[in-house]
Design an enzyme around this catalytic site. Sequence first.
Site, short mmCIF file in Angstrom:
data_model
loop_
_atom_site.label_atom_id
_atom_site.label_comp_id
_atom_site.label_asym_id
_atom_site.label_seq_id
_atom_site.Cartn_x
_atom_site.Cartn_y
_atom_site.Cartn_z
N CYS A 106 -1.58 -7.22 -2.13
CA CYS A 106 -0.92 -6.68 -0.95
C CYS A 106 0.57 -7.01 -0.92
O CYS A 106 1.38 -6.21 -0.43
CB CYS A 106 -1.60 -7.18 0.32
SG CYS A 106 -1.72 -8.97 0.48
N HIS B 263 -2.82 -12.05 4.08
CA HIS B 263 -2.59 -10.61 4.02
C HIS B 263 -1.11 -10.36 4.30
O HIS B 263 -0.44 -11.18 4.93
CB HIS B 263 -3.46 -9.87 5.04
CG HIS B 263 -3.48 -8.39 4.85
ND1 HIS B 263 -3.63 -7.80 3.61
CD2 HIS B 263 -3.35 -7.35 5.74
CE1 HIS B 263 -3.60 -6.48 3.74
NE2 HIS B 263 -3.43 -6.18 5.02
N ASP C 277 0.08 -0.78 6.77
CA ASP C 277 -0.91 -1.62 6.11
C ASP C 277 -1.75 -0.72 5.21
O ASP C 277 -2.63 -0.01 5.69
CB ASP C 277 -1.78 -2.34 7.14
CG ASP C 277 -2.84 -3.24 6.50
OD1 ASP C 277 -2.91 -3.29 5.26
OD2 ASP C 277 -3.59 -3.89 7.26
#
Length: 223
Positions: free
Chosen positions: A22, A78, A96
């Site tokens: 991520c 994250h 996201d």
Amino acid sequence: MTTSNLEVPLQVPTFHHTPYYCEENVYLLCKKLCDDGLANTNGSDLFIIFISNEKKQIPLWHQKASQRAEGVILWDYHVICVQKKGNENSSSLVWDLDSSLPIPSSLGSYVAESIRPSIQIFSEFKRFFRVVHAPIFLRHFASDRRHMKDSAGNWIAEPPLHEAIVAEDGTIHNLNEYITVSPDDVVKNVGADNVNVVFSEKHGVVVGENDLMEFFSLIPDES
């Protein structure tokens, strides 16, 4: 970014996406938003958020990698991007690429649906948010992906095809500096002084989940 469940989430069209990387996905996302005219050319309206805690166990909802109801998953950390589009929270957008929510979503919707601060969780799962201004992040962030190898040197998840990210000063890996957080790092009172720090500090500002919305409401409009 790892979880005990390594089912591959769906790819997000248009944007480059490698499952479980991520931080690199967000790095490339920021560059593409700037290059495509969807953000300011220098990224001044973009902010990177590293979500983590001391235990490296953070619950988020509506995540594609989840196999559970409502898409809940327990990440070690994250990374998302918030685009500040106005002086109201509803005008700030969350990008996201691992989320099943609309991309982008309003900050208010994302907080309510993915973070769910109204749900009582054990203290060990409490989430902290390190907010870093994108122009600073793009200059200083680096990852050689060492965190995605097991003790035998094998990949936990296949790495991106592009070259590893190296910082402007030649640093090859500093991911831990961003995802390592403790309660002592969290600002006690969100105000103009702490908001201004995000525009100058390499590691930004760490805020608690109950202060995230207020923090972005205080950031001046750059768009």
